[in-house]
Enzyme design. Structure first.
Site, PDB file in Angstrom:
ATOM      1  N   PHE A   1       0.803  -1.227   0.000  1.00 55.76           N
ATOM      2  CA  PHE A   1       0.000   0.000   0.000  1.00 55.76           C
ATOM      3  C   PHE A   1       0.833   1.274   0.000  1.00 55.76           C
ATOM      4  CE2 PHE A   1       0.848  -0.160   4.595  1.00 55.76           C
ATOM      5  CZ  PHE A   1       1.077   1.180   4.858  1.00 55.76           C
TER       6      PHE A   1
ATOM      7  N   LYS B   1      -1.152  -7.413  -8.968  1.00 51.00           N
ATOM      8  CA  LYS B   1      -2.151  -7.456  -7.888  1.00 51.00           C
ATOM      9  C   LYS B   1      -1.869  -6.252  -6.999  1.00 51.00           C
ATOM     10  CE  LYS B   1      -3.027  -8.566  -4.011  1.00 51.00           C
ATOM     11  NZ  LYS B   1      -3.507  -7.563  -3.044  1.00 51.00           N
TER      12      LYS B   1
ATOM     13  N   GLU C   1      -5.121  -3.964  -1.813  1.00 51.24           N
ATOM     14  CA  GLU C   1      -6.570  -3.689  -1.729  1.00 51.24           C
ATOM     15  C   GLU C   1      -6.841  -2.380  -0.991  1.00 51.24           C
ATOM     16  OE1 GLU C   1      -4.746  -5.951  -0.332  1.00 51.24           O
ATOM     17  OE2 GLU C   1      -5.637  -6.883   1.439  1.00 51.24           O
TER      18      GLU C   1
ATOM     19  N   SER D   1       5.250  -6.938   3.518  1.00 52.11           N
ATOM     20  CA  SER D   1       5.815  -7.258   4.835  1.00 52.11           C
ATOM     21  C   SER D   1       6.631  -8.555   4.772  1.00 52.11           C
ATOM     22  CB  SER D   1       4.677  -7.408   5.845  1.00 52.11           C
ATOM     23  OG  SER D   1       3.850  -8.488   5.436  1.00 52.11           O
TER      24      SER D   1
ATOM     25  N   CYS E   1       9.819   1.635   3.430  1.00 54.44           N
ATOM     26  CA  CYS E   1      10.698   0.542   3.851  1.00 54.44           C
ATOM     27  C   CYS E   1      12.123   1.059   4.039  1.00 54.44           C
ATOM     28  CB  CYS E   1      10.671  -0.591   2.848  1.00 54.44           C
ATOM     29  SG  CYS E   1      11.301  -0.067   1.269  1.00 54.44           S
TER      30      CYS E   1
ATOM     31  N   GLU F   1       9.286  -3.777  13.224  1.00 56.71           N
ATOM     32  CA  GLU F   1       8.979  -2.697  12.281  1.00 56.71           C
ATOM     33  C   GLU F   1       7.733  -1.958  12.780  1.00 56.71           C
ATOM     34  OE1 GLU F   1       7.686  -3.779   8.251  1.00 56.71           O
ATOM     35  OE2 GLU F   1       8.805  -2.054   7.515  1.00 56.71           O
TER      36      GLU F   1
HETATM   37  P1  NAD Z   1       1.502  -6.612   3.260  1.00 58.29           P
HETATM   38  O1  NAD Z   1       2.516  -7.677   3.333  1.00 58.29           O
HETATM   39  O2  NAD Z   1       0.407  -6.610   4.272  1.00 58.29           O
HETATM   40  O3  NAD Z   1       0.764  -6.661   1.830  1.00 58.29           O
HETATM   41  C1  NAD Z   1       1.503  -6.735   0.634  1.00 58.29           C
HETATM   42  C2  NAD Z   1       0.665  -7.474  -0.401  1.00 58.29           C
HETATM   43  O4  NAD Z   1       0.408  -8.799   0.073  1.00 58.29           O
HETATM   44  C3  NAD Z   1      -0.691  -6.834  -0.645  1.00 58.29           C
HETATM   45  O5  NAD Z   1      -0.952  -6.834  -2.022  1.00 58.29           O
HETATM   46  C4  NAD Z   1      -1.655  -7.705   0.149  1.00 58.29           C
HETATM   47  O6  NAD Z   1      -2.920  -7.785  -0.437  1.00 58.29           O
HETATM   48  C5  NAD Z   1      -0.990  -9.065   0.162  1.00 58.29           C
HETATM   49  N1  NAD Z   1      -1.225  -9.826   1.418  1.00 58.29           N
HETATM   50  C6  NAD Z   1      -1.427  -9.318   2.664  1.00 58.29           C
HETATM   51  N2  NAD Z   1      -1.546 -10.327   3.558  1.00 58.29           N
HETATM   52  C7  NAD Z   1      -1.408 -11.483   2.868  1.00 58.29           C
HETATM   53  C8  NAD Z   1      -1.422 -12.872   3.241  1.00 58.29           C
HETATM   54  N3  NAD Z   1      -1.606 -13.251   4.495  1.00 58.29           N
HETATM   55  N4  NAD Z   1      -1.218 -13.778   2.271  1.00 58.29           N
HETATM   56  C9  NAD Z   1      -1.035 -13.412   0.987  1.00 58.29           C
HETATM   57  N5  NAD Z   1      -1.016 -12.117   0.585  1.00 58.29           N
HETATM   58  C10 NAD Z   1      -1.199 -11.166   1.501  1.00 58.29           C
HETATM   59  O7  NAD Z   1       2.276  -5.223   3.228  1.00 58.29           O
HETATM   60  P2  NAD Z   1       1.655  -3.761   3.266  1.00 58.29           P
HETATM   61  O8  NAD Z   1       1.094  -3.511   4.627  1.00 58.29           O
HETATM   62  O9  NAD Z   1       0.794  -3.523   2.095  1.00 58.29           O
HETATM   63  O10 NAD Z   1       2.979  -2.884   3.052  1.00 58.29           O
HETATM   64  C11 NAD Z   1       3.839  -2.511   4.090  1.00 58.29           C
HETATM   65  C12 NAD Z   1       5.015  -3.451   4.200  1.00 58.29           C
HETATM   66  O11 NAD Z   1       5.706  -3.513   2.952  1.00 58.29           O
HETATM   67  C13 NAD Z   1       6.056  -2.992   5.209  1.00 58.29           C
HETATM   68  O12 NAD Z   1       6.494  -4.112   5.924  1.00 58.29           O
HETATM   69  C14 NAD Z   1       7.161  -2.411   4.360  1.00 58.29           C
HETATM   70  O13 NAD Z   1       8.437  -2.419   4.951  1.00 58.29           O
HETATM   71  C15 NAD Z   1       7.101  -3.327   3.186  1.00 58.29           C
HETATM   72  N6  NAD Z   1       7.730  -2.727   2.010  1.00 58.29           N
HETATM   73  C16 NAD Z   1       8.965  -3.196   1.672  1.00 58.29           C
HETATM   74  C17 NAD Z   1       9.630  -2.650   0.599  1.00 58.29           C
HETATM   75  C18 NAD Z   1      11.007  -3.131   0.237  1.00 58.29           C
HETATM   76  O14 NAD Z   1      11.525  -2.666  -0.759  1.00 58.29           O
HETATM   77  N7  NAD Z   1      11.628  -4.021   0.986  1.00 58.29           N
HETATM   78  C19 NAD Z   1       9.039  -1.626  -0.146  1.00 58.29           C
HETATM   79  C20 NAD Z   1       7.768  -1.189   0.209  1.00 58.29           C
HETATM   80  C21 NAD Z   1       7.114  -1.757   1.306  1.00 58.29           C
END
Ligand code: NAD
Length: 489
Positions: free
Chosen positions: A154, A178, A181, A231, A286, A380
């Site tokens: 997001f 994808k 959401e 994450s 991140c 985090e």
């Molecule tokens: P998230 O992991 O909750 O969601 C990421 C994606 O995974 C979304 O599209 C979501 O719909 C899907 N998702 C969520 N839960 C899931 C599950 N249980 N099973 C399968 N798919 C699932 O992450 P977020 O809250 O959208 O984003 C924030 C996180 O992203 C932070 O931890 C941040 O550090 C990380 N991030 C990392 C980088 C990097 O370059 N390392 C860059 C941007 C964000």
């Protein structure tokens, strides 16, 4: 539930060059700025993914046959469209994500820069040919993989999709993306602009949804490679599931970035950099600094950091966090640290923005005397919160940095080249800064962390991404065979 009840039309999936109505379950999308309803997003099922993959499979043979130069013409046009629509795209990112307008504008500018890199790909992927034996040529061709997938988070509704989409498509793949959401709106405009730029139908497809679609992507036999950003918990699940289905995978996870501040650091510049790193995008990057390892006597810098933090006004020059749940989580970390004996120097809890009372805001927060065992030091937080850990020397500071399971970024603030070198060498992180709080490598350098911040061998942007999105075909050719010469001669 009609389109009239929300600010934007209900989100539709996009495949075969069209947006499709569906009868899928819908989830609300609210703006973090004021909590108001923006739209609804469909929670797609495996059937929808099948249709999107079919669309991408149908488009692949002719897209693959276009030359890389022809593809770059489309991306030059797309680049112009991003520039023309910069203001509108920035407003959309702001509305769905909650960041400030200038942060949202910077995000679109970064999306434009990433597209520029994609346009330069023809200069980087010339095939290699060598006469390996008399009359025998060996040629190395770079081929696309086929249908690939990108799953995004997001916090950067436009930039993170631009880490993957332009390069993967420029290299001849077709894609299913994808979106998160929580922020599905920007992707709709991206699809419209790609179509306007002349991208053939089916080359780029969007399937909205959550966990079910992510799992289906990892399982789908038609998808050859999966890139994930989000994450660490989900990155691990995706990496394991996609690779166990024998797909190429790259999964970027969360972070806990450390800033090592030495007593000789330049006070004003360091304080401004530290606070900008902690609070930019409301701490939801991140690459955001989360923990400052204060080495020795650094009180004048800490005082300046607090001064700078107090100048940040939620709703003005500090954006919102993504949801009420995120606000509660962030404030929970602060309260727990306080209970465990940390000292709150600047308290951003209970921030209210007049006229936007329904928004999700946390003010800039600075906490001193945090110890390595506290949850706020280890996990985090993903909010505008700086934890200060006091250390005696660089060795102690680096032991704390090294013990953390993440490894995205680290930075050092000092005027000593020798001390900086020590931190660079010892940091267990993929991206290291010297007197820079957010050390994002710019193209052609690649983006990617270490340890639990990334699973998979390559990085997601720059030259490294060319390796991820392609496979090599080695062709050995001999024409006009000379008598008595075999290909090993
Ligand atoms: P998230 O992991 O909750 O969601 C990421 C994606 O995974 C979304 O599209 C979501 O719909 C899907 N998702 C969520 N839960 C899931 C599950 N249980 N099973 C399968 N798919 C699932 O992450 P977020 O809250 O959208 O984003 C924030 C996180 O992203 C932070 O931890 C941040 O550090 C990380 N991030 C990392 C980088 C990097 O370059 N390392 C860059 C941007 C964000």
């Amino acid at each position: 539930m009609g389109d009239k009840e929300c600010r934007y039309p209900i989100i539709r999936n996009f495949f075969s060059g069209k947006f499709h109505e569906s009868k899928l379950e819908l989830l609300e999308v609210r703006s973090p700025l004021d909590g108001k309803l923006l739209t609804f997003v469909p929670m797609s099922t495996r059937d929808t993914l099948d249709e999107a993959v079919k669309s991408a499979e149908n488009a692949f043979p002719s897209w693959k046959r276009t030359t890389v130069k022809e593809r770059s013409q489309i991306f030059y046009k797309y680049h112009s469209l991003l520039l023309e629509n910069l203001d509108e795209l920035a407003k959309l990112v702001r509305e769905e994500n909650g960041k400030t307008y200038s942060e949202a504008k910077a995000e679109i500018e970064k999306s434009i820069e990433l597209t520029e890199f994609a346009c330069s790909i023809p200069q980087l992927v010339g095939d290699e040919v060598l006469e390996v034996s008399r009359g025998v040529e060996c040629k190395m061709e770079r081929n696309p993989l086929g249908v690939v997938a990108s799953i995004v988070p997001f916090n950067f509704p436009s930039m993170v999709p631009h880490w993957t989409m332009p390069n993967a498509l420029m290299l001849g793949n077709t894609m299913v993306i994808k979106p998160s959401e929580k922020v599905p709106l920007s992707m709709v405009r991206i699809a419209e602009l790609l179509k306007e730029a002349g991208l053939p139908d089916g080359v780029f497809n969007i399937v909205n949804g959550g966990k079910e679609i992510v799992e289906a992507i990892c399982d789908h036999p038609g998808i050859k490679a999966v890139s994930f950003v989000g994450s660490t918990k989900v990155a691990k699940l995706v990496y394991k599931r996609a690779t166990s289905n024998l797909k190429r995978a790259l999964a970027l996870g969360g972070a806990k970035n450390h800033l090592v501040v030495l007593p000789d650091a330049q006070i004003e510049m360091t304080a401004n950099n530290v606070i900008a790193s902690v609070t930019g995008c409301a701490g939801q990057r991140c690459m955001a600094a989360a923990a400052m390892l204060a080495v020795g006597e650094t009180n004048p810098i800490i005082d300046k950091i607090c001064e700078a933090a107090k100048k940040l006004i939620p709703g003005e020059n500090l954006g919102a966090v993504i949801s009420q749940e995120a606000k509660d989580r962030i404030e929970g970390y602060i309260t727990e640290a306080e209970k465990q004996g940390a000292k709150i120097l600047v308290d951003g809890r209970n921030a209210k923005v007049k006229g936007s009372e329904g928004g999700y805001y946390v003010g800039a927060t600075v906490i001193d005397n945090v110890t390595p065992d506290m949850a706020i030091a280890k996990e985090e937080v993903f909010g505008p919160v700086l934890s200060i850990l006091r250390t005696n020397d660089v060795t102690e500071a680096m032991a704390i940095e090294n013990a953390n399971p993440y490894g995205n970024a680290a930075a050092v603030f000092t005027q000593s080249g020798g001390a900086a070198r020590q931190v660079i060498e010892r940091a267990s992180a993929g991206m290291v800064g010297v007197n820079i709080g957010v050390p994002v490598p710019r193209e052609p350098f690649s983006f990617g962390g270490w340890n639990e911040s990334k699973f998979g061998a390559l990085d997601i942007t720059g030259k490294s991404s060319i390796e991820f999105w392609t496979q090599l075909k080695k062709v050995t050719v001999k024409w006009n065979a000379e008598h008595g010469v075999n290909w090993m001669s």
